[in-house]
Design an enzyme around this catalytic site. Structure first.
Site, PDB file in Angstrom:
ATOM      1  CD  GLU A  46      31.296  45.560  35.943  1.00 15.58           C
ATOM      2  OE1 GLU A  46      32.159  46.436  36.162  1.00 15.58           O
ATOM      3  OE2 GLU A  46      30.625  44.964  37.099  1.00 15.58           O
ATOM      4  CD  GLU A  58      35.770  43.564  36.602  1.00 10.79           C
ATOM      5  OE1 GLU A  58      35.503  42.846  35.733  1.00 10.79           O
ATOM      6  OE2 GLU A  58      35.206  44.936  36.239  1.00 10.79           O
TER       7      GLU A  58
END
Ligand code: 3HC
Ligand code: NAI
Length: 699
Positions: A105, A125
């Site tokens: 990210e 995640e």
């Protein structure tokens, strides 16, 4: 600060330096922001590179920070990314080795990305019960397309950078360099080449559309629902990616953030995060430092080519380590080898193994009838009959022939490893390696530490376990070690439930609804009910006071040993594993109940589950207190990887912590009042009583 700042010519380089994987903890996040400020304030700097020191660009948010104040403290990852996007000078991510979660990210927030080949790229995640919380669900679809991005986000699987670079029209990487070694210089050159480009590109400004959005997301939702029972996160990943296609970037980001925070507080995410850390913590032994020297394991011997010996051998062959198997008779060796071949051939037929790999593995396997041929092995694992006399003969012979420093291991499931060690003149080299059946499949390995086992032997076998892809947990010596000692109490309780009014199917259904792969009676049928029968016969001599339901003995007296005899608590059709309830077994249980003068009562699913799970928890508390297990999380690892305990519950002790130990003890007190139950059974272990009274958790 865990980020370094250096200037090379007119390029500032910010290097994340937070070993082992440059997790984006508070001080690293602060370090990035400080570096950006410094670079923007320095007139001599024209562009900025962000990279990672050591073996990772970044493994993402610092998992150890989750649940602490630091995780949310500013600058949080979204703020760090905003600072990058708002930088006056272009920021280039130089990506190598690992770019995962928040690490990816972070890179997606940079103006440009230069990558090395061989880098594992993922948004994993979901495996922690959450979703990417720093724009991953909004930015990844914009650079690789909606469908590939959703696949990556829902599966959490890593893809190599060179594969991603081949996706048509991808905007993830501006450049893929030829080799990891070339990355630093090429990233600097790239940063120089874009120093004056204005406006600077931002992923957030790219379009994000799916031509048949509604139909595609409906299809994705249906797929995910079927595959992610018990876990809320995967379906939420679909919602977040859909938001990326339908909302403005800022609104999509807000949607993602809200879902992220809600998921973070779910019991499922807490369990998965607990297991991530528990699995890694299991390999650490308090008094065996990580720098303990290890012995070389280049060649392995296995004694006994039966059910376990064959499976054990396969683990080493799969890891490219040669194995020599010893048996008493050639026929036994031939049978063992044939079984190994059959297992591999089934994998080849299912296209899970290539023919040449199969042949390479078989070429590493040799056999012998003579102990002399084993003398050069670095590790020998005994998997012969479970009789102490047989073990004695084997270990005396091994002691006589094995080279000094060889590790002598026993796969015994019930016998005293100290006694076995003392059959030799080298008890320091003896250890228990308790594999689970089928040994080539089951991930758990209990490493049984004898009183004399040397620290370097332990360090060696823990490292070896990793090599053969097992999750190893250390257990002290006791009857049943960690796992089977606990399961005995669980099985006893399951028997009491039958006496009081349940059917096997009712108990199994309740436990399976809770999330176990299999209820206790189906498990008994799979493992063989005769194993428990033998243990109870032994107990009747060693611990005559121990109370059991007679139902399991009555079942075995009928020859109903389980799947292997086609009949156990249930009936089985040849070639199938479906458990079919049997009226005669139910009648047998009812008759036995009547003979005890018991009027059956209706028992709720909740009571069934609590009685079974808290039986495990109470025994686990004794195991912890006696030091048989080093820590509570080791016990959870044993139950998740060896006994099919539901992953989303995080293991029996994590579950007990979630319920609250006070509530666990209260329930046990209620069960103890049941006139049919054994009040002694429900006496809380001293450690459990103490923790509950102090309002603490198992640690
Ligand atoms: N934070 C903190 N520590 C981490 C970490 C992380 N994200 N990832 C790995 N570690 C630690 C491990 O705990 C272990 O520590 P130890 O040596 O003290 O036991 C060490 O790094 C090495 O880990 P492994 O044993 O797993 O080493 P491998 O080389 O086999 O694998 C890896 C490395 C591929 C990075 C693997 O550890 C991994 O998959 N890590 C998890 C990555 C992940 O889930 N990232 C997402 C985090 S959540 C997030 O980013 C939220 C964001 O969206 C806001
Ligand atoms: P098995 O009966 O399938 O195999 C034992 C093999 O050892 C046979 O092939 C036999 O010929 C051979 N053998 C016996 N005495 C020998 C000797 N003196 N020298 C050389 N070979 C000899 O038994 P299984 O199930 O493989 O069990 C082996 C060990 O593993 C036992 O200690 C058992 O408790 C343990 N174990 C078994 C598990 C299981 O689920 N079957 C699980 C975990 C451990």
């Amino acid at each position: 600060m865990t980020a370094e700042y250096k200037v090379h010519g007119n390029v500032a380089v910010i290097t994340l330096a937070n070993p082992p994987v440059n997790g984006l903890g508070l001080s690293t996040r602060q370090g990035i922001v400080d570096g950006l400020e410094q670079a923007n304030a320095d007139g001599a700097v024209k562009s900025i590179v962000i990279t990672g020191a050591g073996g990772a660009f970044s493994g993402g948010a610092d998992i150890k920070e989750f649940g602490t104040d630091k995780a949310m403290q500013e600058p949080n990852l979204n703020s760090v990314i905003a600072a990058i996007e708002n930088s006056d000078k272009p920021v280039v991510a130089a990506i190598h080795s690992v770019a995962m979660g928040g690490g990816l990210e972070l890179a997606l927030g940079c103006h440009y990305r230069v990558a090395a080949p061989g880098c594992s790229v993922a948004l994993p995640e979901v495996k922690l019960g959450i979703l990417p919380g720093a724009g991953g669900t909004q930015r990844l679809p914009r650079v690789i397309g909606v469908e590939p991005a959703l696949n990556m986000i829902v599966s959490g699987e890593a893809i190599k950078s060179e594969m991603l670079a081949m996706l048509p029209g991808q905007k993830l990487f501006d450049k893929l360099v030829d080799s990891p070694e070339a990355l630093a210089a090429e990233a600097l050159a790239f940063a120089q080449s874009v120093a004056d480009v204005r406006p600077m590109p931002l992923v957030r400004n790219l379009p994000c559309k799916h031509p048949e959005g509604d139909a595609y997301f409906q299809f994705a939702r249906n797929m995910v629902k079927g595959m992610s029972k018990n876990f809320p996160a995967p379906a939420k990943c679909v919602d977040a990616v859909e938001a990326a296609t339908k909302k403005k970037f800022a609104d999509g980001l807000a949607t993602e953030r809200e879902i992220f925070i809600n998921l973070m507080w779910t019991a499922e995410s807490r369990s998965l995060r607990h297991l991530f850390l528990a699995e890694r913590a299991a390999s650490k032994i308090p008094d065996v430092p990580s720098d303990t020297p290890k012995r070389d394991i280049k060649a392995v011997a296995v004694i006994g080519a039966g059910t376990m010996g064959g499976g054990i051998a396969m683990n080493f062959l799969n890891a490219g380590i040669p194995v020599k198997m010893l048996e008493m008779k050639q026929e036994a060796l031939d049978r063992g080898i044939a079984t190994i071949r059959k297992n591999y051939e089934a994998q080849v037929a299912k296209k899970k193994l290539k023919q040449d790999k199969y042949e390479q593995r078989m070429a590493l396997l040799s056999t012998t009838l003579s102990y002399d041929d084993l003398k050069d092995a670095d590790l020998v694992i005994e998997a012969v009959f479970e009789e102490i006399g047989v073990k004695e003969a084997v270990f005396k012979q091994l002691d006589a022939v094995m080279k000094p420093g060889a590790i002598l291991a026993s796969n015994t499931s019930t016998l005293d490893v100290n006694k076995i060690a003392n059959f030799t003149q080298r008890p320091q080299d003896v250890v228990g390696l308790h594999f689970f059946s089928p040994a080539n499949v089951m991930k758990l390995l209990e490493v049984v530490r004898g009183a004399a086992t040397a620290k370097d032997v332990l360090a060696t076998v823990m490292a070896m376990a990793k090599k053969i892809k097992k999750t190893a947990v250390v257990s002290g010596v006791c009857d049943g070690f960690i796992g089977n000692r606990m399961i005995e109490q669980y099985s006893r309780q399951a028997g009491f439930l039958l006496d009081e009014g349940c059917t096997p199917a009712q108990v199994d259904k309740a436990v399976e609804k809770f999330g176990f792969a299999m209820g206790p009676f189906r498990m008994g049928d799979l493992a063989g009910n005769d194993i428990g029968w033998a243990i109870r016969k032994r107990r009747a001599i060693e611990q005559p006071g121990m109370k059991y339901s007679k139902t399991a003995d009555l079942l075995c007296e009928k020859g109903r040993y389980g799947q292997k005899t086609g009949a156990g608590w249930y009936d089985y059709v040849p070639g199938k594993r479906d458990a079919i309830p049997n009226a005669e077994v139910v009648k047998m249980i009812e008759d036995h109940r009547a003979s005890l003068g018991i009027t059956p009562r209706k028992i709720s699913d909740e009571e069934i589950v609590q009685r079974l799970v808290f039986s495990l928890v109470n025994e686990a508390a004794y195991i912890l207190e006696e030091g048989i297990a080093n820590k509570a999380s080791d016990i959870d690892v044993v139950y998740i990887f060896g006994y099919g305990f539901p992953v989303h519950r995080g293991g029996p002790l994590n579950y007990a912590n979630e319920v609250g130990l006070f509530n666990v003890v209260q329930a046990m007190k209620r069960f103890a009042k049941n006139p049919l139950d054994d009040a002694a059974f429900w006496k809380p272990a001293p450690l459990l009583a103490k923790l509950a009274a102090e309002g603490k958790n198992f640690q």
